[in-house]
Design a protein around this motif. Sequence first.
Motif, mmCIF file in Angstrom:
data_model
loop_
_atom_site.group_PDB
_atom_site.id
_atom_site.type_symbol
_atom_site.label_atom_id
_atom_site.label_comp_id
_atom_site.label_asym_id
_atom_site.label_seq_id
_atom_site.Cartn_x
_atom_site.Cartn_y
_atom_site.Cartn_z
ATOM 1 N N VAL A 12 0.866 -1.178 0.000
ATOM 2 C CA VAL A 12 0.000 0.000 0.000
ATOM 3 C C VAL A 12 0.903 1.227 0.000
ATOM 4 N N ASP A 13 1.099 1.792 -1.177
ATOM 5 C CA ASP A 13 1.977 2.958 -1.345
ATOM 6 C C ASP A 13 1.137 4.206 -1.208
ATOM 7 N N ARG A 14 1.084 4.765 -0.023
ATOM 8 C CA ARG A 14 0.247 5.932 0.257
ATOM 9 C C ARG A 14 0.951 7.256 -0.053
ATOM 10 N N SER A 15 1.984 7.209 -0.873
ATOM 11 C CA SER A 15 2.719 8.420 -1.306
ATOM 12 C C SER A 15 3.282 9.186 -0.119
ATOM 13 N N THR A 16 3.842 8.446 0.824
ATOM 14 C CA THR A 16 4.445 9.076 1.998
ATOM 15 C C THR A 16 5.913 9.404 1.775
ATOM 16 N N LYS B 111 -8.402 -0.295 -2.905
ATOM 17 C CA LYS B 111 -8.078 -0.970 -4.169
ATOM 18 C C LYS B 111 -7.728 -2.445 -3.981
ATOM 19 N N VAL C 183 -0.910 -0.884 -4.551
ATOM 20 C CA VAL C 183 -2.152 -0.107 -4.562
ATOM 21 C C VAL C 183 -1.921 1.206 -3.818
ATOM 22 N N PRO C 184 -2.707 2.258 -4.127
ATOM 23 C CA PRO C 184 -2.518 3.536 -3.437
ATOM 24 C C PRO C 184 -3.221 3.600 -2.079
ATOM 25 N N ASP C 185 -4.189 2.734 -1.838
ATOM 26 C CA ASP C 185 -4.916 2.709 -0.571
ATOM 27 C C ASP C 185 -5.604 1.359 -0.432
#
Length: 233
Positions: free
Chosen positions: A199-203, A222, A217-219
């Motif tokens: 889960v790549d939450r763009s941190t 998905k 997935v972004p969250d």
Amino acid sequence: MTLPGNRPSWLTFDCYGTLIQWDEGLLAAMDRILSAKGGDIDQPAFIATYDRHEHALEEERPHRSFKGVSAIALERAMGEFGLAFTPDDAEILTSSIGRMPPFPEVVETLGRLKAAGFRLAIISNTDDAIIAGNVAQLGGHVDRVITAEQAGAYKPTTQIFHHAWKQLGIGMNDLVHICASPHLDLAAARRLGFRTVWVDRSTGRKPLSDYSADAVVPDLEKVPGVLAAAGWM
């Protein structure tokens, strides 16, 4: 990306940063602690320093509780910034963790996964008492919670994962692990070979240079689509 292998009986999850808003909650706790000290503190730099000490302490033996680890890490980080530490500062931090809320999509998505027949477990670098407040916010969908306190070890060691699988009564191929931490969970997957969804939450956390998750997935919302694409929902 299509997940390989047979349909898993369990989905396992990292907790903080994956299900629970860790970065946001940590920033709020640190703001409360540091604002009382006065001065202009670079919070991202301070949190990075805290993280460095926390991860180093988690690798040491004998095993310390996460409450103990977080207190020592906070004291050392504050020392590097020339700030006076008190036990109250550690209490502010640890007491805030259990109150950190889930990401907005998490409870509904966990419900969908549970309704699809998956059993759900958390594997987390924390203490039982700390995570209890977070689990209480997850809609009753989580079947099991495995902590570093129970395993006597922190991720990314293989010990905590082997302990979790033994407690769940499953083998490595009976699960898919869903996580946001490359350098803890994905590092363990690289070593052990279990299937992962990152889960790549763009941190700003970077993927490992020599390992790719089976799906990204972004969250959490998905994740059901990824499982459906594999023919599992």
